[in-house]
Design an enzyme around this catalytic site. Structure first.
Site, PDB file in Angstrom:
ATOM      1  N   ARG A 116       8.822-100.976  -1.361  1.00 19.02           N
ATOM      2  CA  ARG A 116       9.252 -99.653  -1.835  1.00 19.02           C
ATOM      3  C   ARG A 116      10.124 -99.012  -0.754  1.00 19.02           C
ATOM      4  O   ARG A 116       9.692 -98.890   0.398  1.00 19.02           O
ATOM      5  CB  ARG A 116       8.025 -98.770  -2.123  1.00 19.02           C
ATOM      6  CG  ARG A 116       8.397 -97.354  -2.442  1.00 19.02           C
ATOM      7  CD  ARG A 116       7.185 -96.454  -2.730  1.00 19.02           C
ATOM      8  NE  ARG A 116       7.660 -95.101  -2.920  1.00 19.02           N
ATOM      9  CZ  ARG A 116       7.183 -94.028  -2.318  1.00 19.02           C
ATOM     10  NH1 ARG A 116       6.147 -94.097  -1.501  1.00 19.02           N
ATOM     11  NH2 ARG A 116       7.716 -92.846  -2.535  1.00 19.02           N
ATOM     12  N   HIS A 144      13.673 -88.993  -1.859  1.00 18.15           N
ATOM     13  CA  HIS A 144      12.548 -88.792  -0.941  1.00 18.15           C
ATOM     14  C   HIS A 144      12.956 -87.688   0.049  1.00 18.15           C
ATOM     15  O   HIS A 144      13.116 -87.931   1.236  1.00 18.15           O
ATOM     16  CB  HIS A 144      12.233 -90.120  -0.235  1.00 18.15           C
ATOM     17  CG  HIS A 144      10.909 -90.175   0.466  1.00 18.15           C
ATOM     18  ND1 HIS A 144       9.955 -91.140   0.215  1.00 18.15           N
ATOM     19  CD2 HIS A 144      10.372 -89.406   1.443  1.00 18.15           C
ATOM     20  CE1 HIS A 144       8.911 -90.970   0.998  1.00 18.15           C
ATOM     21  NE2 HIS A 144       9.131 -89.913   1.760  1.00 18.15           N
ATOM     22  N   GLU A 154       6.573 -87.286  -3.961  1.00 20.52           N
ATOM     23  CA  GLU A 154       5.745 -86.149  -3.544  1.00 20.52           C
ATOM     24  C   GLU A 154       6.420 -84.789  -3.746  1.00 20.52           C
ATOM     25  O   GLU A 154       6.719 -84.080  -2.774  1.00 20.52           O
ATOM     26  CB  GLU A 154       5.344 -86.293  -2.072  1.00 20.52           C
ATOM     27  CG  GLU A 154       4.498 -87.518  -1.792  1.00 20.52           C
ATOM     28  CD  GLU A 154       4.121 -87.651  -0.309  1.00 20.52           C
ATOM     29  OE1 GLU A 154       4.625 -86.880   0.507  1.00 20.52           O
ATOM     30  OE2 GLU A 154       3.323 -88.541   0.017  1.00 20.52           O
ATOM     31  N   ASN A 196       0.214 -91.361  -3.989  1.00 20.16           N
ATOM     32  CA  ASN A 196       0.061 -91.460  -2.536  1.00 20.16           C
ATOM     33  C   ASN A 196      -1.252 -90.794  -2.168  1.00 20.16           C
ATOM     34  O   ASN A 196      -1.446 -89.605  -2.440  1.00 20.16           O
ATOM     35  CB  ASN A 196       1.202 -90.730  -1.815  1.00 20.16           C
ATOM     36  CG  ASN A 196       2.547 -91.390  -2.046  1.00 20.16           C
ATOM     37  OD1 ASN A 196       2.644 -92.466  -2.655  1.00 20.16           O
ATOM     38  ND2 ASN A 196       3.606 -90.760  -1.555  1.00 20.16           N
ATOM     39  N   TYR A 204      -4.091 -90.335   1.016  1.00 19.87           N
ATOM     40  CA  TYR A 204      -4.497 -90.541   2.402  1.00 19.87           C
ATOM     41  C   TYR A 204      -5.906 -90.006   2.645  1.00 19.87           C
ATOM     42  O   TYR A 204      -6.764 -90.705   3.140  1.00 19.87           O
ATOM     43  CB  TYR A 204      -3.501 -89.844   3.348  1.00 19.87           C
ATOM     44  CG  TYR A 204      -2.136 -90.494   3.334  1.00 19.87           C
ATOM     45  CD1 TYR A 204      -1.867 -91.577   4.163  1.00 19.87           C
ATOM     46  CD2 TYR A 204      -1.125 -90.048   2.486  1.00 19.87           C
ATOM     47  CE1 TYR A 204      -0.616 -92.200   4.157  1.00 19.87           C
ATOM     48  CE2 TYR A 204       0.121 -90.661   2.476  1.00 19.87           C
ATOM     49  CZ  TYR A 204       0.365 -91.736   3.308  1.00 19.87           C
ATOM     50  OH  TYR A 204       1.595 -92.348   3.291  1.00 19.87           O
ATOM     51  N   GLU A 237       1.625 -95.162  -1.674  1.00 21.74           N
ATOM     52  CA  GLU A 237       1.446 -94.969  -0.228  1.00 21.74           C
ATOM     53  C   GLU A 237      -0.026 -94.851   0.088  1.00 21.74           C
ATOM     54  O   GLU A 237      -0.765 -94.150  -0.613  1.00 21.74           O
ATOM     55  CB  GLU A 237       2.114 -93.673   0.283  1.00 21.74           C
ATOM     56  CG  GLU A 237       3.601 -93.736   0.393  1.00 21.74           C
ATOM     57  CD  GLU A 237       4.202 -92.448   0.951  1.00 21.74           C
ATOM     58  OE1 GLU A 237       3.530 -91.739   1.732  1.00 21.74           O
ATOM     59  OE2 GLU A 237       5.344 -92.155   0.576  1.00 21.74           O
TER      60      GLU A 237
HETATM   61  O1  IFM Z   1       5.799 -90.326   6.197  1.00 17.58           O
HETATM   62  C1  IFM Z   1       5.289 -89.672   5.093  1.00 17.58           C
HETATM   63  C2  IFM Z   1       6.093 -90.012   3.859  1.00 17.58           C
HETATM   64  O2  IFM Z   1       7.446 -89.732   4.017  1.00 17.58           O
HETATM   65  C3  IFM Z   1       5.577 -89.238   2.678  1.00 17.58           C
HETATM   66  N1  IFM Z   1       4.153 -89.408   2.519  1.00 17.58           N
HETATM   67  C4  IFM Z   1       3.319 -89.224   3.693  1.00 17.58           C
HETATM   68  C5  IFM Z   1       3.848 -90.065   4.830  1.00 17.58           C
HETATM   69  C6  IFM Z   1       2.958 -89.933   6.072  1.00 17.58           C
HETATM   70  O3  IFM Z   1       2.909 -88.636   6.517  1.00 17.58           O
END
Ligand code: IFM
Length: 462
Positions: free
Chosen positions: A83, A127, A173, A299, A301, A364
């Site tokens: 990606r 992005h 995002e 995404n 985290y 992500e």
């Molecule tokens: O680096 C970023 C990315 O550009 C967008 N999502 C989160 C990542 C980590 O912070």
């Protein structure tokens, strides 16, 4: 766990994509070369405040001059998908009008090289790096016209690459772009206004919907989706007010986007509290936004924690990433507070139960981690030990396999990031890659976590 204490490697369905991800501004460099125009991020990072990250912003990890090295490493890792995003101002220096053939040739060469190696390109069209000239013209996504210019840009790239690229992510995002760039002022273009936030969020989604239509008409076999950052939101302390704050925060960060895309509405409960900030929504907008897509990009985290705070006008709630004290959200001794792998399962079940079980790609997931770099006598990198990141990936991928077992339609997973790159305003200080990069020499070396990921991919029964 097996008898040696090693976690056994989870198995994924046939055809599952194992990839890694990057974004143009974070890797390419060549910020003013071969006809590329400046983007809002180029402008932002040239503010004196970010002087220490100048090289990170201008050179990044130099993939504009050499993507072959990284392709070799992708093959070594065994990735079957990659990606990456396109730099809008490399393709359309002014954001509209005349195209820059050298920009298009660059991406065309990258796509061909990926396909030759059996790696599926997943392209993120936007992005966060809007051409500065366009931002000057229409105020960026604060202006409604940006949605139309964005769709025109999507059309240009699909015309050039759509014969070979079958997976398109319209936006990365939108919440972060609207929030950090237009509400908190911490990202480009540095605006601070709740009115700007909601206008940007709405216009981004409108641009997404318009682009979906253009992409489909040019490439009917294309798979099109959008990537959202997603956060399970929990109350900071378990009180009735904090539970209510968590429900409200969930509306703001998650459901605003999910409901618009999958139900064609913004949640009414949100406007009940935030009515002064409601953006102008024209008749027909929500139908455009809710045009069917082929997949949802997610995404993930870590979760967010919300608490009631009456001092915050209208919102009356605040959210943080900081894990509350106590064991409740700590799932692993090595990882400690912060990461919460079960959240991935929880999100996947939400899409299954509340949004019609769409095909999902985790576009992500990954972490910053302490690492130990070992060099030989000549100074060349021999090994990079990053046990924390490896553990993180093990636990998140376990949860993903569990979600698939529970019926969630997860089609692929992309580690963020392929290599250590430029983390926006943090520059090179935030390494998240499977591949270590020495930013002075551009030397690369696969980390232990990268070899673990390679072994996971190899271990899939096929
Ligand atoms: O680096 C970023 C990315 O550009 C967008 N999502 C989160 C990542 C980590 O912070």
């Amino acid at each position: 766990m097996n008898p040696e204490g090693m976690t056994s490697l989870p198995q994924f369905p046939e055809g599952f994509l194992f990839g890694a991800a990057t974004a143009a501004f974070q890797i390419e460099g060549g910020w003013n070369e071969d006809g590329k125009g400046p983007s809002t991020w180029d402008t932002f990072m040239h503010r004196p405040r970010y002087a220490q990250h100048q090289r990170a912003a201008e050179v990044a990890v130099d993939t504009y001059h050499d993507f072959q090295t990284d392709l070799g490493l992708m093959v070594e890792l065994g990735l079957n998908a990659y990606r990456f995003s396109l730099s809008w101002s490399r393709i359309l220096p002014e954001g509209r009008g005349t195209t820059n053939s050298r920009g298009l040739e660059y991406y065309s060469g990258l796509v061909d090289a990926l396909l030759e190696r059996g790696i599926t390109p997943f392209i993120t069209i936007y992005h966060w790096d809007m051409p500065q000239a366009l931002a000057d013209l229409c105020g960026g996504f604060i202006g409604r016209d940006a949605a139309i210019y964005y769709a025109d840009y999507a059309e240009v790239v699909v015309r050039h690459l759509g014969d070979r690229v079958k997976h398109w992510i319209t936006l990365n995002e939108p919440w972060e772009h609207a929030m950090f760039g237009h509400f908190l002022g911490e990202h480009a273009p540095g605006k601070r206004s709740p009115w700007a936030y909601f206008r940007v969020a709405h216009h981004e989604l409108l641009g997404h919907g318009l682009a979906v239509e253009r992409i489909r008409s040019l490439a009917p076999d294309a798979q099109v989706g959008i990537t959202l950052s997603q956060f399970p939101v929990y109350p900071m302390q378990d009180t009735a007010r904090n539970r209510a704050a968590a429900r409200f925060a969930d509306l703001f960060v998650n459901r605003f986007y999910l409901d618009a895309l999958y139900r064609g509405v913004y949640p009414d409960d949100l406007w009940r509290r935030l009515w002064p900030f409601k953006p102008p929504i024209r008749s027909g907008d929500m139908d455009i936004i809710a045009r069917p897509t082929n997949f949802l990009g997610v995404n993930y985290y870590s979760p967010m924690f919300a608490y009631h705070d009456w001092r915050i006008p209208f919102f009356q709630a605040w959210i943080e990433r900081q894990t509350p004290p106590g064991p409740a959200y700590i799932e692993d001794e090595l990882l400690g507070p912060g990461p919460y792998p079960s959240g991935l399962h929880e999100l996947a079940i939400r899409y299954r139960d509340e949004y019609g079980n769409p095909p999902v790609y985790i576009t992500e997931n990954g972490t910053k981690a302490d690492e130990q770099v070992k060099r030989d006598a000549a100074g060349r990198i021999m090994e990079v030990h990053d046990p924390y990141r490896q553990r993180y990936l093990e636990l998140y991928l376990d949860q993903l396999a569990r979600a698939i077992g529970d019926g969630a339609d997860i089609r692929g997973y992309f580690v963020w990031s392929l290599m250590d790159l430029n983390e926006w305003t943090s520059g090179y200080t935030y390494p998240m890659g499977l591949i270590h990069v020495d930013h002075a020499s551009q030397e690369r070396a696969i980390k232990d976590s990268g070899y673990w990921y390679r072994d996971l991919i190899r271990s899939q029964a096929r």
